[in-house]
Design an enzyme around this catalytic site. Sequence first.
Site, PDB file in Angstrom:
ATOM      1  N   THR A  29      16.826  -2.266 104.413  1.00  0.00           N
ATOM      2  CA  THR A  29      17.003  -2.638 103.008  1.00  0.00           C
ATOM      3  C   THR A  29      18.427  -2.302 102.602  1.00  0.00           C
ATOM      4  OG1 THR A  29      14.799  -1.790 102.741  1.00  0.00           O
ATOM      5  CG2 THR A  29      15.954  -2.435 100.742  1.00  0.00           C
ATOM      6  N   LEU A  86       7.850  -3.779 107.128  1.00  0.00           N
ATOM      7  CA  LEU A  86       6.864  -2.905 107.769  1.00  0.00           C
ATOM      8  C   LEU A  86       6.509  -1.749 106.841  1.00  0.00           C
ATOM      9  CD1 LEU A  86       8.667  -2.533 111.245  1.00  0.00           C
ATOM     10  CD2 LEU A  86       7.234  -4.417 110.430  1.00  0.00           C
ATOM     11  N   LEU A 133      14.366  -6.454  98.055  1.00  0.00           N
ATOM     12  CA  LEU A 133      14.303  -5.526  96.911  1.00  0.00           C
ATOM     13  C   LEU A 133      13.203  -5.953  95.952  1.00  0.00           C
ATOM     14  CD1 LEU A 133      17.976  -4.797  95.764  1.00  0.00           C
ATOM     15  CD2 LEU A 133      16.481  -3.400  97.170  1.00  0.00           C
ATOM     16  N   ALA A 134      13.119  -7.273  95.698  1.00  0.00           N
ATOM     17  CA  ALA A 134      12.131  -7.780  94.743  1.00  0.00           C
ATOM     18  C   ALA A 134      10.709  -7.529  95.255  1.00  0.00           C
ATOM     19  CB  ALA A 134      12.360  -9.264  94.500  1.00  0.00           C
ATOM     20  N   ASN A 138       9.555  -5.083  97.182  1.00  0.00           N
ATOM     21  CA  ASN A 138       9.177  -3.684  96.963  1.00  0.00           C
ATOM     22  C   ASN A 138       9.018  -3.391  95.469  1.00  0.00           C
ATOM     23  OD1 ASN A 138       8.872  -2.925  99.563  1.00  0.00           O
ATOM     24  ND2 ASN A 138      10.760  -1.739  99.725  1.00  0.00           N
ATOM     25  N   SER A 168      -3.511   5.816  91.242  1.00  0.00           N
ATOM     26  CA  SER A 168      -3.254   7.038  92.007  1.00  0.00           C
ATOM     27  C   SER A 168      -2.404   7.991  91.177  1.00  0.00           C
ATOM     28  CB  SER A 168      -2.511   6.692  93.296  1.00  0.00           C
ATOM     29  OG  SER A 168      -1.202   6.249  92.976  1.00  0.00           O
ATOM     30  N   VAL A 169      -2.078   9.099  91.801  1.00  0.00           N
ATOM     31  CA  VAL A 169      -1.218  10.087  91.151  1.00  0.00           C
ATOM     32  C   VAL A 169       0.241   9.591  91.123  1.00  0.00           C
ATOM     33  CG1 VAL A 169      -0.938  11.367  93.312  1.00  0.00           C
ATOM     34  CG2 VAL A 169      -0.637  12.566  91.165  1.00  0.00           C
ATOM     35  N   PHE A 198       3.152   6.430  93.086  1.00  0.00           N
ATOM     36  CA  PHE A 198       3.627   5.993  94.401  1.00  0.00           C
ATOM     37  C   PHE A 198       4.753   6.888  94.876  1.00  0.00           C
ATOM     38  CE2 PHE A 198       5.982   3.159  91.380  1.00  0.00           C
ATOM     39  CZ  PHE A 198       7.286   3.551  91.683  1.00  0.00           C
ATOM     40  N   CYS A 255      11.059   4.120 100.000  1.00  0.00           N
ATOM     41  CA  CYS A 255      11.580   2.800  99.646  1.00  0.00           C
ATOM     42  C   CYS A 255      11.420   2.387  98.186  1.00  0.00           C
ATOM     43  CB  CYS A 255      10.925   1.755 100.539  1.00  0.00           C
ATOM     44  SG  CYS A 255      11.299   2.064 102.259  1.00  0.00           S
TER      45      CYS A 255
HETATM   46  C1  UGA Z   1       6.587  -0.126 101.543  1.00  0.00           C
HETATM   47  C2  UGA Z   1       6.155  -1.608 101.545  1.00  0.00           C
HETATM   48  O1  UGA Z   1       4.739  -1.702 101.398  1.00  0.00           O
HETATM   49  C3  UGA Z   1       6.593  -2.309 102.836  1.00  0.00           C
HETATM   50  O2  UGA Z   1       6.276  -3.703 102.750  1.00  0.00           O
HETATM   51  C4  UGA Z   1       8.093  -2.145 103.015  1.00  0.00           C
HETATM   52  O3  UGA Z   1       8.545  -2.756 104.231  1.00  0.00           O
HETATM   53  C5  UGA Z   1       8.423  -0.662 103.045  1.00  0.00           C
HETATM   54  O4  UGA Z   1       7.995  -0.046 101.804  1.00  0.00           O
HETATM   55  C6  UGA Z   1       9.913  -0.524 103.215  1.00  0.00           C
HETATM   56  O5  UGA Z   1      10.670  -1.051 102.386  1.00  0.00           O
HETATM   57  O6  UGA Z   1      10.348   0.059 104.231  1.00  0.00           O
HETATM   58  P1  UGA Z   1       5.571   2.114 102.557  1.00  0.00           P
HETATM   59  O7  UGA Z   1       6.590   2.805 101.709  1.00  0.00           O
HETATM   60  O8  UGA Z   1       5.419   2.528 103.979  1.00  0.00           O
HETATM   61  O9  UGA Z   1       5.853   0.521 102.573  1.00  0.00           O
HETATM   62  O10 UGA Z   1       4.159   2.385 101.880  1.00  0.00           O
HETATM   63  P2  UGA Z   1       3.132   1.591 100.946  1.00  0.00           P
HETATM   64  O11 UGA Z   1       1.890   1.358 101.694  1.00  0.00           O
HETATM   65  O12 UGA Z   1       3.757   0.409 100.323  1.00  0.00           O
HETATM   66  O13 UGA Z   1       2.801   2.695  99.827  1.00  0.00           O
HETATM   67  C7  UGA Z   1       3.809   3.166  98.932  1.00  0.00           C
HETATM   68  C8  UGA Z   1       3.215   4.142  97.940  1.00  0.00           C
HETATM   69  O14 UGA Z   1       2.376   3.486  96.991  1.00  0.00           O
HETATM   70  C9  UGA Z   1       2.333   5.240  98.581  1.00  0.00           C
HETATM   71  O15 UGA Z   1       2.600   6.473  97.963  1.00  0.00           O
HETATM   72  C10 UGA Z   1       0.925   4.773  98.272  1.00  0.00           C
HETATM   73  O16 UGA Z   1       0.006   5.834  98.236  1.00  0.00           O
HETATM   74  C11 UGA Z   1       1.128   4.149  96.907  1.00  0.00           C
HETATM   75  N1  UGA Z   1       0.080   3.147  96.567  1.00  0.00           N
HETATM   76  C12 UGA Z   1      -0.019   2.000  97.285  1.00  0.00           C
HETATM   77  C13 UGA Z   1      -0.754   3.377  95.485  1.00  0.00           C
HETATM   78  O17 UGA Z   1      -0.667   4.422  94.808  1.00  0.00           O
HETATM   79  N2  UGA Z   1      -1.700   2.443  95.161  1.00  0.00           N
HETATM   80  C14 UGA Z   1      -1.835   1.280  95.868  1.00  0.00           C
HETATM   81  O18 UGA Z   1      -2.714   0.450  95.510  1.00  0.00           O
HETATM   82  C15 UGA Z   1      -0.983   1.065  96.962  1.00  0.00           C
END
Ligand code: UGA
Length: 398
Positions: free
Chosen positions: A44, A76, A134-135, A137, A182-183, A185, A189
């Site tokens: 990114t 990913l 960026l958009a 994420n 959730s608490v 994100f 990223c």
């Molecule tokens: C995220 C994106 O999902 C990927 O597509 C992207 O490639 C990556 O960032 C990146 O830019 O490298 P990641 O950070 O591994 O992936 O994790 P996510 O599964 O997206 O979760 C991010 C956060 O959101 C976590 O803390 C998760 O617990 C929280 N979350 C996710 C929620 O609180 N509620 C949800 O419904 C989903």
Amino acid sequence: MLSPPPSSKQKQKGRAADLKHIEMCARKIAEVAEGNKIVVEKSTVPVRAAESITHILSANTRPGVSFQVLSNPEFLAEGTAVENLLHPDRVLIGGEESVEGDEAVAQLTWIYNHWVPTEKIITTSTWSSELSKLASNAFLAQRVSSINAISALCEATGADVSQVAVAVGKDSRIGSKFLQASVGFGGSCFQKDLLNLVYIAECLNLPEVAMYWQQVTDMNEYQRTRFAKRIVECLFNTVTDKTLAVFGFAFKKNTGDTRESPAIYVCSHLLEESARLNIYDPKVECKQIEHDLTSAAVTSDPERVQQLINIYSDPYEAVKDAHAIVVLTEWDEFISYDYRKMLSVMKKPAFIFDGRKILDHEALIKIGFHTETIGKRFSRNTLLRASGDHFPSFSWTL
Ligand code: UGA
């Protein structure tokens, strides 16, 4: 004095992405490359980074050497990276709009075509590709902040955010993914990319756009703080010298990564209130937790934090004499613990705060836990039904 981690508004300094290493890479490539090369930007980067790389490469080019820079962001997610690589929703390739650019895009498309069908490969201009990452994420983070905003409304009104999420997600235009309240994100990223978007919008004199995306990260901060404050309130407005068992420190399950983990923020708030924390996470290293909670961004008194935290390798040990359990990561193993056994060694009344909405709340109430979760308050009927004859005599806050 302990101080809470800096708010996203205070983090102005970190918003412009640091391109130092990318620049160093570009200079190195220019120095050693021979012949015609395609440079693929994978991570990114701020929009227009490809332009900077091209600029450095063309300013340092030598006879017989030429470059094409492509943007090919990866999508990913931690914990599912191989699956995402093998079966991507899409592959995005951005290139210069020229004959040479088209040729470079065709070359990279050919590589992906070995396992990704052509209809899943999107080709765009370089800038569109960089901005799309960026958009993407930002949109994902926005969904989490949106459902978290609704969770606050649910707690105030008596609605259940899980039911709302199902009802909203059934609309095929909205879809059901990323609607788990959730608490907050975390991860390396979302916050970074949102702040980057805000920065770009500000630089381009688009303050309304900047404010819009800033609000997504502000809502995330609000959610973490709201949850931490609720813990204090429920524990009779003080956690001073109370022991809280914290389950989970990683930013999400199936990873040991703690970057921007909501656990850091919630724990820091509780430490500020002088709580003693017994922390357990199946994967995060003890040293990492200590480092995160004693870093200068979190506290000005690391020695005091060291005295207030204990890190455990056994969750059943972590709950001994604790006043409450606080769930901060959605690890599957937390669901199947013997909470009756845990309750028997905890201080009474025993509380459980489920920041990930993964536990069986009625079952917990039934065995005698005062249970709190995100986006739902338990009606008196639920409490009576779940508790049967054992309805606790202390006053419920809900
Ligand atoms: C995220 C994106 O999902 C990927 O597509 C992207 O490639 C990556 O960032 C990146 O830019 O490298 P990641 O950070 O591994 O992936 O994790 P996510 O599964 O997206 O979760 C991010 C956060 O959101 C976590 O803390 C998760 O617990 C929280 N979350 C996710 C929620 O609180 N509620 C949800 O419904 C989903």
